[in-house]
Design a protein around this motif. Structure first.
Motif, PDB file in Angstrom:
ATOM      1  N   ARG A 188     109.145 -50.778 -59.130  1.00 64.48           N
ATOM      2  CA  ARG A 188     109.654 -51.228 -57.828  1.00 64.48           C
ATOM      3  C   ARG A 188     110.679 -52.336 -58.012  1.00 64.48           C
ATOM      4  N   THR A 189     110.368 -53.302 -58.850  1.00 70.01           N
ATOM      5  CA  THR A 189     111.260 -54.455 -59.027  1.00 70.01           C
ATOM      6  C   THR A 189     112.610 -54.031 -59.583  1.00 70.01           C
ATOM      7  N   SER A 190     112.612 -53.147 -60.563  1.00 73.31           N
ATOM      8  CA  SER A 190     113.869 -52.700 -61.169  1.00 73.31           C
ATOM      9  C   SER A 190     114.766 -52.006 -60.148  1.00 73.31           C
ATOM     10  N   MET A 191     114.202 -51.131 -59.328  1.00 76.53           N
ATOM     11  CA  MET A 191     114.996 -50.425 -58.335  1.00 76.53           C
ATOM     12  C   MET A 191     115.480 -51.362 -57.229  1.00 76.53           C
ATOM     13  N   LEU A 192     114.675 -52.352 -56.876  1.00 78.83           N
ATOM     14  CA  LEU A 192     115.117 -53.321 -55.873  1.00 78.83           C
ATOM     15  C   LEU A 192     116.306 -54.134 -56.373  1.00 78.83           C
ATOM     16  N   TRP A 193     116.314 -54.424 -57.680  1.00 81.44           N
ATOM     17  CA  TRP A 193     117.432 -55.189 -58.233  1.00 81.44           C
ATOM     18  C   TRP A 193     118.747 -54.408 -58.176  1.00 81.44           C
ATOM     19  N   VAL A 194     118.695 -53.101 -58.230  1.00 86.50           N
ATOM     20  CA  VAL A 194     119.917 -52.300 -58.087  1.00 86.50           C
ATOM     21  C   VAL A 194     120.561 -52.582 -56.728  1.00 86.50           C
ATOM     22  N   GLY A 195     119.739 -52.575 -55.680  1.00 86.73           N
ATOM     23  CA  GLY A 195     120.261 -52.855 -54.352  1.00 86.73           C
ATOM     24  C   GLY A 195     120.787 -54.272 -54.207  1.00 86.73           C
ATOM     25  N   VAL A 196     120.073 -55.222 -54.773  1.00 85.57           N
ATOM     26  CA  VAL A 196     120.501 -56.616 -54.681  1.00 85.57           C
ATOM     27  C   VAL A 196     121.865 -56.814 -55.335  1.00 85.57           C
ATOM     28  N   ALA A 211     124.161 -54.572 -56.213  1.00 88.07           N
ATOM     29  CA  ALA A 211     125.223 -53.800 -55.552  1.00 88.07           C
ATOM     30  C   ALA A 211     125.726 -54.525 -54.314  1.00 88.07           C
ATOM     31  N   ASN A 212     124.823 -55.118 -53.565  1.00 85.53           N
ATOM     32  CA  ASN A 212     125.230 -55.824 -52.359  1.00 85.53           C
ATOM     33  C   ASN A 212     125.910 -57.148 -52.659  1.00 85.53           C
ATOM     34  N   VAL A 213     125.551 -57.783 -53.762  1.00 89.67           N
ATOM     35  CA  VAL A 213     126.268 -58.994 -54.188  1.00 89.67           C
ATOM     36  C   VAL A 213     127.731 -58.653 -54.486  1.00 89.67           C
ATOM     37  N   VAL A 214     127.945 -57.558 -55.200  1.00 85.77           N
ATOM     38  CA  VAL A 214     129.322 -57.115 -55.474  1.00 85.77           C
ATOM     39  C   VAL A 214     130.034 -56.786 -54.168  1.00 85.77           C
ATOM     40  N   ALA A 215     129.326 -56.163 -53.239  1.00 82.70           N
ATOM     41  CA  ALA A 215     129.927 -55.784 -51.955  1.00 82.70           C
ATOM     42  C   ALA A 215     130.380 -57.002 -51.157  1.00 82.70           C
ATOM     43  N   LEU A 216     129.686 -58.118 -51.300  1.00 82.75           N
ATOM     44  CA  LEU A 216     130.085 -59.334 -50.589  1.00 82.75           C
ATOM     45  C   LEU A 216     131.524 -59.724 -50.917  1.00 82.75           C
ATOM     46  N   TYR A 241     124.937 -40.800 -59.986  1.00 81.99           N
ATOM     47  CA  TYR A 241     123.962 -41.842 -59.647  1.00 81.99           C
ATOM     48  C   TYR A 241     122.556 -41.253 -59.515  1.00 81.99           C
ATOM     49  N   LEU A 242     122.396 -40.206 -58.718  1.00 81.15           N
ATOM     50  CA  LEU A 242     121.072 -39.603 -58.551  1.00 81.15           C
ATOM     51  C   LEU A 242     120.591 -38.937 -59.834  1.00 81.15           C
ATOM     52  N   TRP A 243     121.513 -38.363 -60.606  1.00 78.39           N
ATOM     53  CA  TRP A 243     121.134 -37.766 -61.896  1.00 78.39           C
ATOM     54  C   TRP A 243     120.569 -38.829 -62.835  1.00 78.39           C
ATOM     55  N   SER A 244     121.192 -40.007 -62.851  1.00 78.94           N
ATOM     56  CA  SER A 244     120.713 -41.065 -63.747  1.00 78.94           C
ATOM     57  C   SER A 244     119.308 -41.525 -63.355  1.00 78.94           C
ATOM     58  N   ILE A 245     119.004 -41.513 -62.052  1.00 80.60           N
ATOM     59  CA  ILE A 245     117.636 -41.839 -61.622  1.00 80.60           C
ATOM     60  C   ILE A 245     116.670 -40.758 -62.099  1.00 80.60           C
ATOM     61  N   SER A 246     117.082 -39.483 -62.003  1.00 80.21           N
ATOM     62  CA  SER A 246     116.191 -38.372 -62.349  1.00 80.21           C
ATOM     63  C   SER A 246     115.788 -38.379 -63.817  1.00 80.21           C
ATOM     64  N   ILE A 247     116.636 -38.930 -64.698  1.00 86.59           N
ATOM     65  CA  ILE A 247     116.299 -38.973 -66.114  1.00 86.59           C
ATOM     66  C   ILE A 247     115.744 -40.344 -66.520  1.00 86.59           C
ATOM     67  N   GLY A 248     115.632 -41.263 -65.538  1.00 86.40           N
ATOM     68  CA  GLY A 248     115.053 -42.573 -65.811  1.00 86.40           C
ATOM     69  C   GLY A 248     115.918 -43.483 -66.653  1.00 86.40           C
ATOM     70  N   ALA A 249     117.254 -43.263 -66.638  1.00 80.42           N
ATOM     71  CA  ALA A 249     118.166 -44.090 -67.437  1.00 80.42           C
ATOM     72  C   ALA A 249     118.558 -45.318 -66.618  1.00 80.42           C
ATOM     73  N   TYR A 250     117.767 -46.377 -66.704  1.00 81.71           N
ATOM     74  CA  TYR A 250     117.942 -47.498 -65.785  1.00 81.71           C
ATOM     75  C   TYR A 250     119.301 -48.182 -65.934  1.00 81.71           C
ATOM     76  N   LEU A 260     125.982 -47.364 -62.099  1.00 80.09           N
ATOM     77  CA  LEU A 260     126.515 -46.423 -61.113  1.00 80.09           C
ATOM     78  C   LEU A 260     126.164 -46.843 -59.682  1.00 80.09           C
ATOM     79  N   GLY A 261     124.988 -47.466 -59.510  1.00 80.11           N
ATOM     80  CA  GLY A 261     124.623 -47.962 -58.185  1.00 80.11           C
ATOM     81  C   GLY A 261     125.572 -49.053 -57.720  1.00 80.11           C
ATOM     82  N   ILE A 262     125.913 -49.965 -58.613  1.00 79.72           N
ATOM     83  CA  ILE A 262     126.862 -51.035 -58.272  1.00 79.72           C
ATOM     84  C   ILE A 262     128.240 -50.450 -57.983  1.00 79.72           C
ATOM     85  N   LEU A 263     128.678 -49.495 -58.796  1.00 79.23           N
ATOM     86  CA  LEU A 263     130.004 -48.904 -58.609  1.00 79.23           C
ATOM     87  C   LEU A 263     130.092 -48.136 -57.288  1.00 79.23           C
TER      88      LEU A 263
END
Length: 431
Positions: free
Chosen positions: A259-267, A269-274, A307-316, A322-325
């Motif tokens: 959970r923590t690792s996936m939440l950090w992707v969102g955090v 990505a949104n920092v870059v978006a700012l 992005y979704l492919w990288s999640i499916s293979i667990g390549a964090y 890709l999430g940030i990009l």
């Protein structure tokens, strides 16, 4: 005044959408266990994500009501009301009894409060965008208006960041009291937001405009094609909800990422978006709204696949990059431009109604996108169908905007006027 309004829009939207987004995070991580424990795990997840989408059902209705109030009586009244309603509804979610305590009444109350959140959100961005656009210098309208969406990203960062320590709690603590804490924090949100919003001045453009008795009637008589364009274009918000809600649930519940690792992707990505949102909005003040918006749609349609492919293979590592990009950069080309692009399609007397109604009907698809794609793309290998769905929505949005007028060089007082009216005074003077 432009800077003051942009700052107020940024802070207000950050606080408002903190409330709105913590619901999405909780729906992805907790609500399937708290409010739907009697169902199969996959069904519980689907039902929890559907309650996230329910909030979007109230938004079209709220757009008509709050659009009328904002165009008839002023933008400020809408902004104060939306913040108060959002904060109270969010705080109440944190006080709800669970399914184990009151049975089916628990998810029913959850849905009612989510509907109130949706009603509030229906007028929030349209009101803040209208006020920012009308206060902004003509040559920097996109830049100043983009601060509303930059604030929305900040709210998403806050929502995700608050859940980081909560998600790290032991499972029992998380499901009993931990998930409630982010919702209770909305009490602070209400107080701070109301102090800020009550100090905003009404725009000169609104004061000068002749308010229509029924703005919605005027809107559909003179701007029906632009409303349709905004509806189709705004559906691209599905990229955001699929990224922030579906991919979080898919990565944690289906693939088994932490959970923590996936939440950090969102955090992150949104920092870059700012930073990316105002920069790309400023670019559109130089080269036009359409090129930047269309480039964002194309990039998101492509990047969703890896992005979704990288999640499916667990390549964090790939998931993070890709999430940030995709969300931090590519989607910012859409988020930074649409407040000015949509707002400039409408004249002052119907601007808030036009943006609110158009965006909220488009956002309706985005709200249910996580539950829709969860149904069509279930299982570990279902990400391909989800990516195709997302790319199709991006293509639809791009097609709608490709037919719109370019407005970045038009004077503010001439926005939304038919061509024949815009050149009529010069023609009469020449004659």
């Amino acid at each position: 005044m432009a800077r003051k309004t942009a700052l107020a829009a940024w802070i207000g939207s950050a606080l408002e959408y903190y409330d709105f987004f913590i619901y999405g995070t909780a729906a992805a991580l907790v609500f399937n266990k708290v409010f739907f424990p009697a169902t199969a795990p996959a069904t519980g997840t689907l039902l929890a994500l559907a309650t996230f989408g329910v909030g979007y059902l109230a938004r079209p209705l709220g757009a008509f009501v709050l659009g009328h109030i904002g165009d008839r009586f002023g933008r400020k009244k809408v902004l104060v009301f939306t913040l108060l309603l959002m904060g109270l509804a969010t705080f109440a979610v944190g006080c709800l009894p669970t399914y184990g305590s009151v049975g089916v009444l628990a998810p029913v109350l959850l849905v009612v409060l989510r509907l109130l959140q949706g009603l509030s959100a229906s007028g929030e961005q349209a009101g803040a965008n209208s006020m920012s656009l009308e206060h902004a210098p003509e040559h920097r309208r996109a830049y100043f208006t983009s601060f509303t969406l930059s604030g929305t990203q900040a709210g998403q960062i806050l929502a995700t960041a608050v859940f980081l320590p909560v998600a790290a709690l032991p499972q029992d603590d998380l499901l009993t009291w931990g998930w409630r804490v982010p919702f209770w924090c909305s009490a602070v949100v209400v107080v701070v937001g109301l102090v800020i919003r009550r100090r905003i001045d009404e725009t000169t453009a609104f004061k000068r405009a002749k308010a229509a008795k029924l703005p919605v009637v005027t809107l559909f008589r003179n701007h029906w094609a632009d409303v349709l364009r905004v509806v189709l274009a705004a559906s691209v918000a599905s990229v955001s909800t699929i990224f922030s809600v579906y991919s979080l649930s898919y990565g944690v519940n289906t693939i088994g990422l932490s959970r923590t690792s996936m939440l950090w992707v969102g955090v992150l990505a949104n920092v870059v978006a700012l930073a990316a949102i105002p920069l790309l909005a400023g670019l559109s003040d130089r080269i036009g709204r359409k090129p930047v918006f269309l480039a964002g749609c194309g990039a998101c349609a492509i990047l969703i696949f890896p992005y979704l492919w990288s999640i499916s293979i667990g390549a964090y590592g790939l998931v993070l990059a890709l999430g940030i990009l995709m969300s931090g950069v590519a989607y910012s080309a859409i988020n930074g431009i649409w407040p000015s692009l949509y707002g400039e399609m409408f004249s002052t007397e119907v601007r808030l109604s036009g943006m609110a109604i158009g965006t909220q009907f488009g956002f309706l698809l985005a709200g249910f996108a996580p539950s829709v794609v969860s149904a069509i793309g279930s299982g570990r290998d279902g990400w391909t169908a989800v990516a195709i769905f997302t790319a199709a929505v991006c293509a639809m949005s791009a097609a709608a905007i490709s037919t719109a007028r370019e407005t970045f060089r038009r004077p503010t007082e001439q926005l939304g006027q038919p061509v024949r009216e815009r050149f009529a005074p010069a023609a009469v003077q020449q004659a």
